[in-house]
Scaffold this active site. Structure first.
Site, mmCIF file in Angstrom:
data_model
loop_
_atom_site.group_PDB
_atom_site.id
_atom_site.type_symbol
_atom_site.label_atom_id
_atom_site.label_comp_id
_atom_site.label_asym_id
_atom_site.label_seq_id
_atom_site.Cartn_x
_atom_site.Cartn_y
_atom_site.Cartn_z
ATOM 1 N N TYR A 111 -14.459 33.634 -24.444
ATOM 2 C CA TYR A 111 -13.151 33.510 -25.079
ATOM 3 C C TYR A 111 -12.068 33.948 -24.097
ATOM 4 C CZ TYR A 111 -15.242 33.076 -29.764
ATOM 5 O OH TYR A 111 -15.941 32.651 -30.865
ATOM 6 N N ASP B 113 -11.322 31.678 -36.562
ATOM 7 C CA ASP B 113 -10.437 32.005 -37.674
ATOM 8 C C ASP B 113 -9.208 31.107 -37.707
ATOM 9 O OD1 ASP B 113 -12.069 34.092 -38.543
ATOM 10 O OD2 ASP B 113 -11.079 35.555 -37.245
#
Length: 263
Positions: free
Chosen positions: A111, A52
């Protein structure tokens, strides 16, 4: 011939990875750089993860399918980095099989979410972490991690707007470290829903603030109700650090990207 690129970027100045008509994206900038290097020759470009706006990467994997390649594959990073902006870099390139797919062939992604947990913000971490001024109970957050590990329906940790066929995902590991106020949440899984890591991080923050009891996390997961999970943490704290594949490329396993290789 397919080529796998390993790409790192600072997502601060970009509207995410995926190319958009009216915004500057990492995909768009990389596409323009490749077009320049290939002298306008046709190609396709597909990333392993749609990060994003504001999200960073140390290990984005990008599949490039050029119609013609006028330079050696191993020279691609040098050529591309000479025309890319300073906040995007190609770290490696290699030939992959014709049927390789950067999304379907991935067996796991890792992540990291970073939180600066001090009374005052740190200007050097402003673009790379979320700031929580109130003290967090990190030990309680660490104890909560076990509840997320395994295969679950993570609908409660998916933001609206997702069009996936299933919200079932498997988390292989979830760990938290704390170094003098810099809290790092590492999560490794077979795939992630829209904003899933940021919502997990937000739920752990709520645990650390005493707003969510760790023992209620299994019930939150089972509810599949987004309203029962924690906040969605801001994007700048999130970095994609690794994508791993199960297919040997040219007879050898593609080496994974590790965070310590680049930090």
């Amino acid at each position: 011939m397919g080529i796998l690129l390993k790409v790192a970027y600072d997502g601060t100045n970009y509207a995410g990875w995926q190319i958009q008509k009216n915004d500057i994206t990492v995909h768009g900038v990389l596409h323009d750089a490749i077009k320049q290097i290939l002298n306008g020759s046709d190609f396709s470009l597909l990333g392993a993860s749609r990060t994003d706006a504001g999200v960073h990467a140390l290990g984005q994997c990008v599949h490039l399918m050029p119609e013609n390649l006028n330079i050696p594959v191993e020279r691609l990073p040098y050529a591309l980095n000479s025309v890319l902006p300073k906040d995007i870099a190609v770290l490696d390139s290699k030939i992959v099989s014709d049927d390789f797919h950067p999304i379907r062939d991935a067996i796991s992604k890792t992540y990291i979410y970073k939180i600066w947990n001090k009374a005052y913000r740190n200007p050097l971490l402003h673009n790379y972490s979320a700031h929580i001024s109130k003290g967090l109970d990190v030990e309680l957050m660490q104890e909560s991690c076990i509840h997320f590990v395994g295969k679950h329906d993570f609908a409660a940790f998916c933001a609206t707007g997702s069009s996936v066929k299933t919200t079932v995902r498997e988390i292989f590991s979830l760990k938290i470290s704390n170094s003098n106020g810099l809290i790092e949440i590492f999560v490794n899984g077979n795939g992630f829903l829209y904003n899933m890591v940021r919502i997990i991080a937000g739920t752990l923050v709520e645990v650390g603030l005493g707003k969510i009891n760790p023992n209620t996390i299994p019930a939150i997961i089972a509810s599949c109700d987004r309203n029962k999970a924690g906040r969605t943490m801001p994007p700048q704290g999130l970095t994609l650090i690794e994508v791993e594949y199960n297919k040997p490329e040219n007879g050898r396993q593609m080496p994974p990207i590790r965070s310590f290789d680049f930090l």
